[in-house]
Design a protein around this motif. Structure first.
Motif, PDB file in Angstrom:
ATOM      1  N   SER A  14      -2.646  20.476   2.929  1.00 35.58           N
ATOM      2  CA  SER A  14      -1.575  20.567   1.933  1.00 35.58           C
ATOM      3  C   SER A  14      -0.377  21.325   2.499  1.00 35.58           C
ATOM      4  N   ALA A  15       0.719  21.295   1.753  1.00 32.61           N
ATOM      5  CA  ALA A  15       1.918  22.034   2.153  1.00 32.61           C
ATOM      6  C   ALA A  15       1.635  23.531   2.174  1.00 32.61           C
ATOM      7  N   ALA A  16       0.880  24.021   1.201  1.00 30.12           N
ATOM      8  CA  ALA A  16       0.546  25.449   1.153  1.00 30.12           C
ATOM      9  C   ALA A  16      -0.305  25.844   2.361  1.00 30.12           C
ATOM     10  N   ASP A  17      -1.280  25.005   2.713  1.00 28.98           N
ATOM     11  CA  ASP A  17      -2.095  25.269   3.908  1.00 28.98           C
ATOM     12  C   ASP A  17      -1.231  25.265   5.160  1.00 28.98           C
ATOM     13  N   ALA A  18      -0.297  24.312   5.243  1.00 27.63           N
ATOM     14  CA  ALA A  18       0.565  24.212   6.415  1.00 27.63           C
ATOM     15  C   ALA A  18       1.384  25.492   6.585  1.00 27.63           C
ATOM     16  N   GLU A  19       1.944  25.988   5.500  1.00 27.84           N
ATOM     17  CA  GLU A  19       2.742  27.211   5.582  1.00 27.84           C
ATOM     18  C   GLU A  19       1.878  28.413   5.971  1.00 27.84           C
ATOM     19  N   ALA A  28       5.787  24.283  10.043  1.00 24.31           N
ATOM     20  CA  ALA A  28       4.973  23.460   9.160  1.00 24.31           C
ATOM     21  C   ALA A  28       5.874  22.337   8.670  1.00 24.31           C
ATOM     22  N   PHE A  29       5.378  21.111   8.715  1.00 29.55           N
ATOM     23  CA  PHE A  29       6.172  19.993   8.222  1.00 29.55           C
ATOM     24  C   PHE A  29       5.270  18.919   7.640  1.00 29.55           C
ATOM     25  N   SER A  30       5.883  18.016   6.901  1.00 27.93           N
ATOM     26  CA  SER A  30       5.144  16.878   6.361  1.00 27.93           C
ATOM     27  C   SER A  30       5.851  15.602   6.787  1.00 27.93           C
ATOM     28  N   THR A  31       5.110  14.520   6.762  1.00 30.45           N
ATOM     29  CA  THR A  31       5.695  13.201   7.020  1.00 30.45           C
ATOM     30  C   THR A  31       4.888  12.168   6.240  1.00 30.45           C
ATOM     31  N   ASP A  32       5.583  11.183   5.711  1.00 30.33           N
ATOM     32  CA  ASP A  32       4.935  10.099   4.980  1.00 30.33           C
ATOM     33  C   ASP A  32       4.782   8.912   5.916  1.00 30.33           C
ATOM     34  N   VAL A  33       3.572   8.344   5.938  1.00 29.19           N
ATOM     35  CA  VAL A  33       3.263   7.239   6.850  1.00 29.19           C
ATOM     36  C   VAL A  33       2.712   6.061   6.060  1.00 29.19           C
ATOM     37  N   GLU A  34       3.181   4.882   6.391  1.00 34.21           N
ATOM     38  CA  GLU A  34       2.656   3.639   5.832  1.00 34.21           C
ATOM     39  C   GLU A  34       1.410   3.294   6.650  1.00 34.21           C
ATOM     40  N   MET A  57       0.858  -1.181   0.000  1.00 34.91           N
ATOM     41  CA  MET A  57       0.000   0.000   0.000  1.00 34.91           C
ATOM     42  C   MET A  57       0.904   1.243   0.000  1.00 34.91           C
ATOM     43  N   PRO A  58       0.559   2.248  -0.775  1.00 30.67           N
ATOM     44  CA  PRO A  58       1.396   3.451  -0.828  1.00 30.67           C
ATOM     45  C   PRO A  58       1.309   4.257   0.470  1.00 30.67           C
ATOM     46  N   LYS A  59       2.382   5.021   0.707  1.00 36.76           N
ATOM     47  CA  LYS A  59       2.418   5.860   1.903  1.00 36.76           C
ATOM     48  C   LYS A  59       1.485   7.049   1.742  1.00 36.76           C
ATOM     49  N   LYS A  60       0.984   7.538   2.865  1.00 35.07           N
ATOM     50  CA  LYS A  60       0.121   8.720   2.878  1.00 35.07           C
ATOM     51  C   LYS A  60       0.923   9.872   3.477  1.00 35.07           C
ATOM     52  N   THR A  61       0.847  11.036   2.850  1.00 34.86           N
ATOM     53  CA  THR A  61       1.553  12.209   3.352  1.00 34.86           C
ATOM     54  C   THR A  61       0.637  13.005   4.267  1.00 34.86           C
ATOM     55  N   PHE A  62       1.137  13.298   5.455  1.00 36.69           N
ATOM     56  CA  PHE A  62       0.411  14.125   6.412  1.00 36.69           C
ATOM     57  C   PHE A  62       1.124  15.472   6.497  1.00 36.69           C
ATOM     58  N   TYR A  63       0.351  16.549   6.511  1.00 40.17           N
ATOM     59  CA  TYR A  63       0.879  17.907   6.657  1.00 40.17           C
ATOM     60  C   TYR A  63       0.455  18.409   8.027  1.00 40.17           C
ATOM     61  N   VAL A  64       1.429  18.910   8.783  1.00 40.05           N
ATOM     62  CA  VAL A  64       1.176  19.256  10.179  1.00 40.05           C
ATOM     63  C   VAL A  64       1.731  20.640  10.497  1.00 40.05           C
ATOM     64  N   SER A 121       1.255  -0.357   8.623  1.00 41.55           N
ATOM     65  CA  SER A 121       2.195  -0.614   9.713  1.00 41.55           C
ATOM     66  C   SER A 121       2.327   0.559  10.677  1.00 41.55           C
ATOM     67  N   GLY A 122       1.990   1.764  10.198  1.00 44.86           N
ATOM     68  CA  GLY A 122       2.151   2.951  11.027  1.00 44.86           C
ATOM     69  C   GLY A 122       3.566   3.506  11.000  1.00 44.86           C
ATOM     70  N   ASP A 123       4.448   2.893  10.209  1.00 46.12           N
ATOM     71  CA  ASP A 123       5.819   3.384  10.097  1.00 46.12           C
ATOM     72  C   ASP A 123       5.827   4.740   9.405  1.00 46.12           C
ATOM     73  N   ALA A 124       6.591   5.672   9.975  1.00 49.31           N
ATOM     74  CA  ALA A 124       6.645   7.023   9.426  1.00 49.31           C
ATOM     75  C   ALA A 124       8.063   7.386   9.016  1.00 49.31           C
ATOM     76  N   ASP A 125       8.181   8.095   7.907  1.00 51.98           N
ATOM     77  CA  ASP A 125       9.467   8.643   7.484  1.00 51.98           C
ATOM     78  C   ASP A 125       9.790   9.845   8.363  1.00 51.98           C
ATOM     79  N   PRO A 126      11.057  10.243   8.416  1.00 51.45           N
ATOM     80  CA  PRO A 126      11.398  11.447   9.185  1.00 51.45           C
ATOM     81  C   PRO A 126      10.638  12.657   8.649  1.00 51.45           C
ATOM     82  N   PRO A 127      10.278  13.603   9.526  1.00 49.91           N
ATOM     83  CA  PRO A 127       9.549  14.789   9.083  1.00 49.91           C
ATOM     84  C   PRO A 127      10.406  15.646   8.154  1.00 49.91           C
TER      85      PRO A 127
END
Length: 82
Positions: free
Chosen positions: A30-35, A50-56, A1-8, A59-65
C-alpha cells in the motif's frame, strides 16, 4: 480489464565518485507501507523514494509513476516529471 496499482520503494546508495545510484526496488502492499518502508530504508541507505504506478495487466502498459514520498539523498532527476 482494470489497471492494477503497484506500490514501490526505490532505495539509493553511494556510487563511485560521490554519485548516487539506484538500489534494488521493492514492491509493497500500500501507499502507507511504501512511505513507512522508504523512511526506514533512508536510515541505512543514502535515501529512498516511495511511488505508485498503474499498470494494465494484459498489455503491460504503465502510467507514469506518482511520487508518494522521498527521504534522504536522492538524485535530482527523481523529482522531474517524465
Amino acid at each position: 480489464m482494470p489497471k492494477k496499482t503497484f506500490y514501490v520503494v526505490q532505495p539509493f546508495e553511494a556510487g563511485k565518485r560521490g554519485a548516487i545510484k539506484a538500489g534494488i526496488p521493492m514492491e509493497v502492499r500500500s501507499a502507507a507501507d511504501a512511505e513507512r518502508v522508504a523512511r526506514r530504508m533512508s536510515m541505512v541507505k543514502l535515501g529512498a523514494i516511495a511511488f505508485s504506478t498503474d499498470v494494465e495487466p494484459e498489455s503491460g502498459d504503465a502510467d507514469p509513476p506518482v511520487l508518494i514520498a522521498t527521504f534522504g539523498q536522492v538524485p535530482d532527476s527523481v523529482m522531474e516529471p517524465s
